[in-house]
Design an enzyme around this catalytic site. Structure first.
Site, PDB file in Angstrom:
ATOM      1  N   CYS A  95       0.813  -1.226   0.000  1.00 59.29           N
ATOM      2  CA  CYS A  95       0.000   0.000   0.000  1.00 59.29           C
ATOM      3  C   CYS A  95       0.845   1.274   0.000  1.00 59.29           C
ATOM      4  CB  CYS A  95      -0.948   0.014   1.188  1.00 59.29           C
ATOM      5  SG  CYS A  95      -0.252  -0.563   2.733  1.00 59.29           S
ATOM      6  N   HIS A 121      -2.439   6.309   4.222  1.00 58.60           N
ATOM      7  CA  HIS A 121      -0.986   6.495   4.358  1.00 58.60           C
ATOM      8  C   HIS A 121      -0.597   7.831   3.718  1.00 58.60           C
ATOM      9  CE1 HIS A 121      -0.738   2.540   5.869  1.00 58.60           C
ATOM     10  NE2 HIS A 121      -0.086   1.931   4.905  1.00 58.60           N
TER      11      HIS A 121
HETATM   12  C1  11C Z   1       1.658  -1.515   6.520  1.00 60.93           C
HETATM   13  N1  11C Z   1       2.024  -1.442   4.159  1.00 60.93           N
HETATM   14  O1  11C Z   1       1.106  -0.417   6.477  1.00 60.93           O
HETATM   15  C2  11C Z   1       1.863  -2.332   5.269  1.00 60.93           C
HETATM   16  C3  11C Z   1       0.768  -3.337   5.136  1.00 60.93           C
HETATM   17  O2  11C Z   1       3.263  -5.702   1.901  1.00 60.93           O
HETATM   18  O3  11C Z   1       1.155  -5.665   1.555  1.00 60.93           O
HETATM   19  C4  11C Z   1       0.791  -4.108   3.837  1.00 60.93           C
HETATM   20  C5  11C Z   1       1.928  -5.085   3.716  1.00 60.93           C
HETATM   21  C6  11C Z   1       2.120  -5.520   2.292  1.00 60.93           C
HETATM   22  O4  11C Z   1       2.065  -2.036   7.558  1.00 60.93           O
END
Ligand code: 11C
Length: 344
Positions: A150, A242
């Site tokens: 993400c 995010h």
């Molecule tokens: C997080 N981006 O916010 C990560 C979650 O590789 O799909 C997703 C982890 C991934 O912790």
């Protein structure tokens, strides 16, 4: 007629988002759900601790959950969306592909494999052709397509919009919502009054996945983009969305005004889940903000803002809804791309 689809890992945070996005969907009909052994045999209503912001669709609620095993999934399913924990995905996704299923996966295993297309449709839809290489090399009747992490999806479309200026170096610092850590992260909110630097293996994912996405496929082999990317990833006490601070140096001069124009003009697609406009650029320097801006384009758009020149290149901020654009919505969009390209 709707394509019959299944969701692997249907009870998790991303699995629940997938169900929310897929029911209703004009092309897809949910006909199978899998989860861990302790959920197998239960109805989805019994197995899921449902937490997304709309009720469980009635028809899905009464489906029986099976174990995540190709022998347990009906053969007439045309497409599986996978939101399995990566260790489980690594163990079982190849079995599903070998058994003939096409899998659109959000799980982080195999994203960097040479013959696995890692796709954000607006950025590198042509990488889907890598499936021919995959079929030749693995002998699968099925296929495996991945979407990136993400936090990678959040900034890569903005870079793609600037790529014609020649990307030289990219620095990115993330402020990541707790829902990225799954439901345990959301329910505990144990980081209120805190922030956690250097989370998981996120930094490596941003650095490597972005270069694969921005790479070139010549019909036989994929070359990763050689732009230098350095990432610093931080968890903050936001529920969804995010936010990322990006610094980009380009070979050709690129003013903040021109960069904003390029981002706003970067094309979206006409897939069912595509937003009308992919990147929205705010004039106000204190936008985008997660709570205000994560649902632009039904959560499938990217927001950017605060563009300015610095001694370290162009600087800006960008934001995406991490469990929609960054995960479940990304897998659904790849499923729509597979359908559009005749893979289903
Ligand atoms: C997080 N981006 O916010 C990560 C979650 O590789 O799909 C997703 C982890 C991934 O912790």
């Amino acid at each position: 007629m709707a394509v019959r689809v299944g969701v692997l890992g249907a009870t998790g945070a991303v699995g629940q988002r997938l169900i929310q996005l897929l029911d209703p969907h004009p092309s897809f009909e949910i006909a199978a759900l899998t989860a861990s052994e302790d959920s197998a045999g239960k109805t989805y209503r019994q197995a899921a601790k449902w937490r997304v912001d709309s009720p469980i669709p009635d028809d899905v609620a009464e489906l029986t959950v099976s174990a995540t095993d190709p022998d347990e999934v009906p053969e007439d399913i045309d497409l599986l969306f996978s939101s399995l924990p990566s260790s489980v995905g690594a163990a079982v996704e190849p079995d599903f592909c070998e058994a003939g299923y096409v899998v659109s996966s959000n799980s982080s295993n195999a994203r960097m494999a040479d013959d696995v297309p890692l796709v954000v449709p607006e950025v590198n839809a042509d990488h889907l052709d890598l499936l021919e290489v995959q079929r030749d090399e693995r002998g699968w009747d099925g296929a495996l397509v991945k979407n990136p992490n993400c936090s990678t999806i959040t900034f890569v479309p903005t870079l793609a919009a600037l790529a014609e200026y020649g990307l030289e170096s990219v620095h990115v610092a993330t402020l990541q919502a707790v829902s990225g850590a799954g439901y345990d992260g959301v329910s505990s909110m144990e980081i209120i009054d805190n922030a956690i630097p250097h989370i998981g293996s996120e930094e490596d994912k941003l650095e490597t996945e972005s270069r694969k996405l921005l790479g070139d496929f010549d019909g036989a082999e994929l070359t990763h983009n050689d732009v230098e990317v350095s990432a610093s990833c931080n968890r903050i006490p936001t529920i969804d969305g995010h936010l990322e601070n990006v610094w980009v140096e380009t070979e050709e001069d690129l003013s903040p005004t021109k960069a904003a124009e390029e981002m706003e003009a970067y094309p979206s697609l006409d897939l069912r889940s595509s937003p009308d406009q992919l990147v929205h650029v705010f004039d106000a320097p204190d936008r985008p903000q997660p709570r205000m801006d994560r649902t632009i384009g039904d959560g499938m758009a990217i927001a950017a803002g605060g563009l300015q020149e610095t001694p370290f290149g162009l600087q800006y901020n960008c934001l995406a809804h991490n469990t929609i654009r960054g995960a479940a919505g990304a897998s659904v969009l790849n499923g729509e791309l597979l359908l559009e390209n005749g893979y289903l």
